[in-house]
Scaffold this motif. Structure first.
Motif, PDB file in Angstrom:
ATOM      1  N   MET A   1      21.382 -39.377  -7.194  1.00  0.00           N
ATOM      2  CA  MET A   1      21.741 -40.009  -8.463  1.00  0.00           C
ATOM      3  C   MET A   1      23.208 -40.391  -8.416  1.00  0.00           C
ATOM      4  O   MET A   1      24.061 -39.548  -8.162  1.00  0.00           O
ATOM      5  N   GLU A   2      23.461 -41.684  -8.653  1.00  0.00           N
ATOM      6  CA  GLU A   2      24.829 -42.172  -8.522  1.00  0.00           C
ATOM      7  C   GLU A   2      25.089 -43.273  -9.547  1.00  0.00           C
ATOM      8  O   GLU A   2      24.241 -44.144  -9.770  1.00  0.00           O
ATOM      9  N   LEU A   3      26.247 -43.230 -10.180  1.00  0.00           N
ATOM     10  CA  LEU A   3      26.679 -44.289 -11.079  1.00  0.00           C
ATOM     11  C   LEU A   3      27.491 -45.306 -10.287  1.00  0.00           C
ATOM     12  O   LEU A   3      28.355 -44.943  -9.485  1.00  0.00           O
ATOM     13  N   TYR A   4      27.209 -46.580 -10.525  1.00  0.00           N
ATOM     14  CA  TYR A   4      27.949 -47.642  -9.852  1.00  0.00           C
ATOM     15  C   TYR A   4      28.398 -48.639 -10.918  1.00  0.00           C
ATOM     16  O   TYR A   4      27.579 -49.181 -11.666  1.00  0.00           O
ATOM     17  N   PHE A   5      29.711 -48.896 -10.967  1.00  0.00           N
ATOM     18  CA  PHE A   5      30.288 -49.705 -12.038  1.00  0.00           C
ATOM     19  C   PHE A   5      30.459 -51.156 -11.575  1.00  0.00           C
ATOM     20  O   PHE A   5      31.220 -51.442 -10.667  1.00  0.00           O
ATOM     21  N   LEU A   6      29.734 -52.056 -12.234  1.00  0.00           N
ATOM     22  CA  LEU A   6      29.790 -53.478 -11.913  1.00  0.00           C
ATOM     23  C   LEU A   6      30.819 -54.210 -12.757  1.00  0.00           C
ATOM     24  O   LEU A   6      31.333 -55.253 -12.351  1.00  0.00           O
ATOM     25  N   GLY A   7      31.091 -53.672 -13.944  1.00  0.00           N
ATOM     26  CA  GLY A   7      32.086 -54.278 -14.817  1.00  0.00           C
ATOM     27  C   GLY A   7      32.647 -53.229 -15.749  1.00  0.00           C
ATOM     28  O   GLY A   7      31.900 -52.425 -16.309  1.00  0.00           O
ATOM     29  N   THR A   8      33.980 -53.214 -15.920  1.00  0.00           N
ATOM     30  CA  THR A   8      34.628 -52.128 -16.652  1.00  0.00           C
ATOM     31  C   THR A   8      35.616 -52.621 -17.700  1.00  0.00           C
ATOM     32  O   THR A   8      36.376 -51.836 -18.253  1.00  0.00           O
TER      33      THR A   8
ATOM     34  N   THR B   1      31.350 -55.556 -19.205  1.00  0.00           N
ATOM     35  CA  THR B   1      30.651 -54.289 -19.013  1.00  0.00           C
ATOM     36  C   THR B   1      29.291 -54.375 -18.338  1.00  0.00           C
ATOM     37  O   THR B   1      28.428 -55.157 -18.736  1.00  0.00           O
ATOM     38  N   SER B   2      29.095 -53.508 -17.361  1.00  0.00           N
ATOM     39  CA  SER B   2      27.789 -53.232 -16.764  1.00  0.00           C
ATOM     40  C   SER B   2      27.926 -52.036 -15.832  1.00  0.00           C
ATOM     41  O   SER B   2      28.856 -51.979 -15.023  1.00  0.00           O
ATOM     42  N   VAL B   3      27.012 -51.075 -15.971  1.00  0.00           N
ATOM     43  CA  VAL B   3      27.018 -49.907 -15.094  1.00  0.00           C
ATOM     44  C   VAL B   3      25.594 -49.622 -14.653  1.00  0.00           C
ATOM     45  O   VAL B   3      24.653 -49.676 -15.448  1.00  0.00           O
ATOM     46  N   ALA B   4      25.436 -49.370 -13.364  1.00  0.00           N
ATOM     47  CA  ALA B   4      24.127 -49.073 -12.786  1.00  0.00           C
ATOM     48  C   ALA B   4      24.000 -47.581 -12.517  1.00  0.00           C
ATOM     49  O   ALA B   4      24.957 -46.935 -12.081  1.00  0.00           O
ATOM     50  N   LEU B   5      22.831 -47.053 -12.781  1.00  0.00           N
ATOM     51  CA  LEU B   5      22.483 -45.686 -12.400  1.00  0.00           C
ATOM     52  C   LEU B   5      21.479 -45.783 -11.268  1.00  0.00           C
ATOM     53  O   LEU B   5      20.311 -46.145 -11.478  1.00  0.00           O
ATOM     54  N   SER B   6      21.931 -45.487 -10.059  1.00  0.00           N
ATOM     55  CA  SER B   6      21.060 -45.567  -8.893  1.00  0.00           C
ATOM     56  C   SER B   6      20.202 -44.308  -8.800  1.00  0.00           C
ATOM     57  O   SER B   6      20.717 -43.190  -8.724  1.00  0.00           O
TER      58      SER B   6
END
Length: 308
Positions: free
Chosen positions: A1-8, A20-25
């Protein structure tokens, strides 16, 4: 489980931060990715990241402001061109269906996969054998939600060696014992599967919040989470602005993290006024209250580990 930030970033893109956009892998857990918000340019950010549109299972929208939403139509259509064939569900506040269906209809978009839209309220919005997702309304100029993603505990391993020592061979009954069922064995003996299971593996909890002022529902939603992703649009010297525009300061986010007893705090949705060195000041402000604070950058990732 990993958070990956596409836009902050907040409001509009800057040279260092997209919106803003954040992915939870969850590639290891279920072979998919869950996305939270999709501001303008999210699909372009994906091209520079390990996040693949074809792996998207769910898109959760916190609210319907443009910097969290305008990237949705492009992402949905590009997913078809990039080989996405599995169903995709969009969760979001009332109005989500109208926005998505209107933009796709007006633009004549064609999708090669099943698109599902679920307009949410407060409470459980999704649950299966592995996860439960709960939403709560926050305090913003329009309806804005926070999401609490809970990974369910994994049952402990079955002590097959002990069963073998007692004269039992692996077979279908072992699967039932693994589920904790009470089983009558071939020799007539009744066994409780729970007596042969090791300690369960505690699930992880991640909270991703939309734009908000500090409010009571935040605390209940964040309580005990392993990771809290929270906006920090302003430093605390701009607390009046934060309140006026329904946002949060780094100090306020850190205070929430401390009171809720979370494992780690990740600050995102930074105003464009915070560039380069001023970002470090914002982080220092948060760490003065909650030491395990981080400021997300575009293309930065954070592995969600289990706390002891």
């Amino acid at each position: 489980m990993e958070l990956y930030f596409l836009g902050t970033g907040a409001g509009m893109p800057t040279r260092l931060r997209n919106v803003t956009s954040v992915a939870l892998s969850l590639m290891q857990e279920r072979g998919t990715v869950w996305l939270f918000d999709a501001g303008e340019g999210t699909q372009q950010q994906m091209l520079r990241s390990p996040v693949k549109p074809g792996k998207l299972e769910f898109l959760f929208l916190t609210h319907l402001h443009g910097d969290h939403l305008y990237g949705v139509p492009g992402l949905l259509t590009s997913r078809s061109y990039q080989g996405g064939e599995s169903p995709l569900t969009v969760f979001g506040p009332p109005g989500t269906r109208r926005f998505v269906e209107t933009t796709l209809d007006v633009s004549g978009a064609h999708l090669d996969y099943e698109l599902r839209i679920a307009e949410i309220g407060e409470g459980i919005v999704y649950e299966d054998d592995g996860f439960v997702v709960t939403a709560a309304k926050l305090e913003h100029r329009i309806d804005s939600y926070g999401y609490r993603i809970v990974e369910k505990d994994t049952p402990g391993a079955l002590d097959s060696a002990r069963l073998a020592a007692e004269g039992y061979r692996p077979g279908p009954l072992f699967a039932r014992l693994k589920r904790g069922e009470t089983v009558t064995m071939p020799d007539g003996r009744t066994i409780d599967g729970n007596d042969y299971l090791g300690a369960s593996l505690k699930g992880r909890t991640v909270c991703v919040f939309g734009d908000t002022r500090p409010c009571g529902s935040e605390l209940a939603l964040a309580r005990g989470a392993d990771v809290l992703v929270h906006e920090a649009t302003y430093m605390h010297e701009k607390a009046d602005n934060a309140h006026k525009y329904y946002h949060t300061t780094a100090t306020q986010a850190a205070s929430l993290a401390a009171e809720a007893g979370v494992g780690a705090l990740i600050l995102t949705h930074l105003s464009s006024r915070y560039q380069d060195e001023s970002v470090h000041r914002l982080l220092e402000e948060a760490r003065a209250i909650f030491p395990n604070s981080h400021v997300a950058e575009d293309f930065w990732s954070f592995r969600v580990t289990r706390r002891a």
